[in-house]
Design a protein around this motif. Structure first.
Motif, PDB file in Angstrom:
ATOM      1  N   ILE A  67       0.892  -1.133  -0.041  1.00 35.81           N
ATOM      2  CA  ILE A  67      -0.094  -0.093  -0.125  1.00 35.81           C
ATOM      3  C   ILE A  67       0.807   1.215   0.026  1.00 35.81           C
ATOM      4  O   ILE A  67       1.760   1.527   1.008  1.00 35.81           O
ATOM      5  CB  ILE A  67      -0.857  -0.010   1.124  1.00 35.81           C
ATOM      6  CG1 ILE A  67      -1.825  -1.145   1.091  1.00 35.81           C
ATOM      7  CG2 ILE A  67      -1.994   1.423   1.278  1.00 35.81           C
ATOM      8  CD1 ILE A  67      -2.670  -1.536   2.537  1.00 35.81           C
ATOM      9  N   LEU A  73      -2.335   0.336  -4.465  1.00 34.62           N
ATOM     10  CA  LEU A  73      -2.126  -0.918  -4.247  1.00 34.62           C
ATOM     11  C   LEU A  73      -0.933  -1.323  -5.327  1.00 34.62           C
ATOM     12  O   LEU A  73      -1.314  -1.150  -6.445  1.00 34.62           O
ATOM     13  CB  LEU A  73      -3.064  -1.867  -4.266  1.00 34.62           C
ATOM     14  CG  LEU A  73      -4.273  -1.801  -3.365  1.00 34.62           C
ATOM     15  CD1 LEU A  73      -5.494  -2.336  -3.537  1.00 34.62           C
ATOM     16  CD2 LEU A  73      -3.714  -1.859  -1.755  1.00 34.62           C
ATOM     17  N   ILE A  90      -7.011   1.233  -2.147  1.00 36.57           N
ATOM     18  CA  ILE A  90      -7.759   0.322  -0.991  1.00 36.57           C
ATOM     19  C   ILE A  90      -9.089   0.663  -0.823  1.00 36.57           C
ATOM     20  O   ILE A  90      -9.885  -0.187  -0.195  1.00 36.57           O
ATOM     21  CB  ILE A  90      -6.882   0.640   0.270  1.00 36.57           C
ATOM     22  CG1 ILE A  90      -6.952   2.218   0.562  1.00 36.57           C
ATOM     23  CG2 ILE A  90      -5.502   0.083   0.464  1.00 36.57           C
ATOM     24  CD1 ILE A  90      -6.485   2.548   2.012  1.00 36.57           C
TER      25      ILE A  90
END
Length: 173
Positions: A67, A73, A90
């Motif tokens: 992250i 991501l 996310i």
């Protein structure tokens, strides 16, 4: 002495410099021999016993992600910060770069590599770096992804260093 700090583990993070002309990971940085020499110099702090890598690289696992600071991501540490390698965020309900996910999860599988399937070190390295395996397969790369143990005498030296360390910690009665 490192033995005074039992909860500290030394693991030098080896940064790779890619040489796009020669397609190598270490042309202007540390080569395999240099990395081994670095670890050999840290004899007291390094565990030289070959350890089973049951999980392998997180990039090749379906539910492993990195992250970024904005919630982006990624599949691989080497791609962190590269906007072209973002596979989603996310808060997203779905991934956007599914082709990259497929490459890591399916194509980077070391058990599909003939050289890996027959290698005695596969439980230790799990196929090497998936990032460079993908570069070799899809980006005309020619990177040496195979383990540091593969050269003659390396595994033997590591086991001897491990045994020497055990002898020092366990004096004879």
């Amino acid at each position: 002495k490192w033995s005074s700090y039992p909860n500290i583990t030394i693991y030098p993070g080896i940064l790779r410099i890619e040489d796009t002309v020669n397609k190598c990971m270490g042309c202007q940085s540390l080569l395999h021999d240099d990395v081994r020499d670095l670890f050999y110099g840290l004899t007291e702090a390094v565990n030289f016993y070959p350890v089973l890598q049951g999980k392998g690289c997180s990039a090749t696992h379906l539910n492993s992600f990195l992250i970024g600071p904005l919630g982006e991501l990624y599949k691989c540490w080497n791609e962190l910060g590269d906007s072209k390698k973002i596979i989603g965020y996310i808060n997203d309900q779905d991934f956007k770069n599914k082709d990259l996910i497929r490459k890591y999860v399916l194509s980077a599988n070391c058990f599909e590599d003939e050289k890996c399937k027959d290698c005695e070190f596969i439980p230790i390295c799990m196929g090497g770096c998936a990032f460079y395996r993908i570069k070799n397969m899809f980006d005309n790369g020619n990177f040496d992804i195979y383990p540091l143990y593969k050269d003659n005498g390396v595994i033997e030296k590591c086991i001897c260093l491990h045994l020497d360390k055990l002898r020092i910690k366990t004096p004879s009665i």
